[in-house]
Write a protein that holds these residues in place. Sequence first.
Motif, short mmCIF file in Angstrom:
data_model
loop_
_atom_site.label_atom_id
_atom_site.label_comp_id
_atom_site.label_asym_id
_atom_site.label_seq_id
_atom_site.Cartn_x
_atom_site.Cartn_y
_atom_site.Cartn_z
N ASP A 7 0.85 -1.19 0.00
CA ASP A 7 0.00 0.00 0.00
C ASP A 7 0.89 1.25 0.00
N THR A 8 0.81 2.01 -1.08
CA THR A 8 1.60 3.25 -1.18
C THR A 8 0.75 4.41 -1.70
N VAL A 13 3.88 4.33 3.46
CA VAL A 13 4.21 3.07 2.79
C VAL A 13 3.92 1.94 3.78
N GLN A 28 5.15 -0.25 8.51
CA GLN A 28 4.59 1.03 8.08
C GLN A 28 5.64 2.12 8.23
N HIS A 35 8.62 6.96 -1.57
CA HIS A 35 8.04 5.62 -1.64
C HIS A 35 8.97 4.61 -2.27
N LEU A 39 10.04 1.26 -0.12
CA LEU A 39 9.23 0.07 -0.36
C LEU A 39 10.02 -1.23 -0.37
N GLY A 71 3.06 8.02 -5.57
CA GLY A 71 3.11 6.90 -4.64
C GLY A 71 2.30 5.72 -5.14
N GLY A 75 3.71 1.82 -6.03
CA GLY A 75 3.20 0.60 -5.42
C GLY A 75 2.63 -0.38 -6.41
#
Length: 231
Positions: A7-8, A13, A28, A35, A39, A71, A75
């Motif tokens: 999830d970004t 992140v 988190q 990001h 990640l 972001g 992701g």
Amino acid sequence: MLIAGIDTATIQVSVAIGGHEGVLASTQSCRARQHAEVLTPAIDFTCRQARIELSEISVVAVDLGPGLFTGLRVGVAAAKAMAHALKVPMIGVPSLDLLAFPVRFTPRLIVAAIDARRGELFYAFYRQVPGGIQRLSPHQVGSPDDLASELLAAGEDCLLVGDGAIRYREVFDGLKRIEIVEEGLAYPSASSLVMLAHARALREEWVKPWDLQPLYLRKPDAEINWTTRPS
């Protein structure tokens, strides 16, 4: 079945790994506009915390948005690359669904709102149903005043969740029957993503990496700035 969730869509992140036993590990980090740098280490750290190898993942889940363009793009691209490398299917879940899921036990109308920048919000309405939540409206983009007007028209007790509600608190504080959820649930989380994706995976509701498309709702800021330049 092990699911990796990425999830970004916001400044946070979030990565999680889980399956039928629930969430085994999650990470988190809030480091705005970084990001891509955060990640990959987050995925590695979460695998180590869960004590699994990346090769054990059987489904990759990702936040589809709406959210911040850069972001979200990072992701989705990373999740597609992982699914392609592992040769596993994908599941996409909208960011507003992920925001609403942790407060699913309230009997009130749930309103998830993400800060969309440029004085706007991404938002949607939800209701508790057996086993989870049901979205009552399409994903929308509008001003905080637009959302306030919809809340007044709804005329019922509402629970607002998300960084959008927190940022524009002054718009909603004067409204009766409205409560804003505090900072701890301000962002979508990969833990919620894994739990929602697991239910979908059991029903085999997955997609191929090349078929998965993010939910942007709005053009990227750079394109908006270019098209609105004076001639």
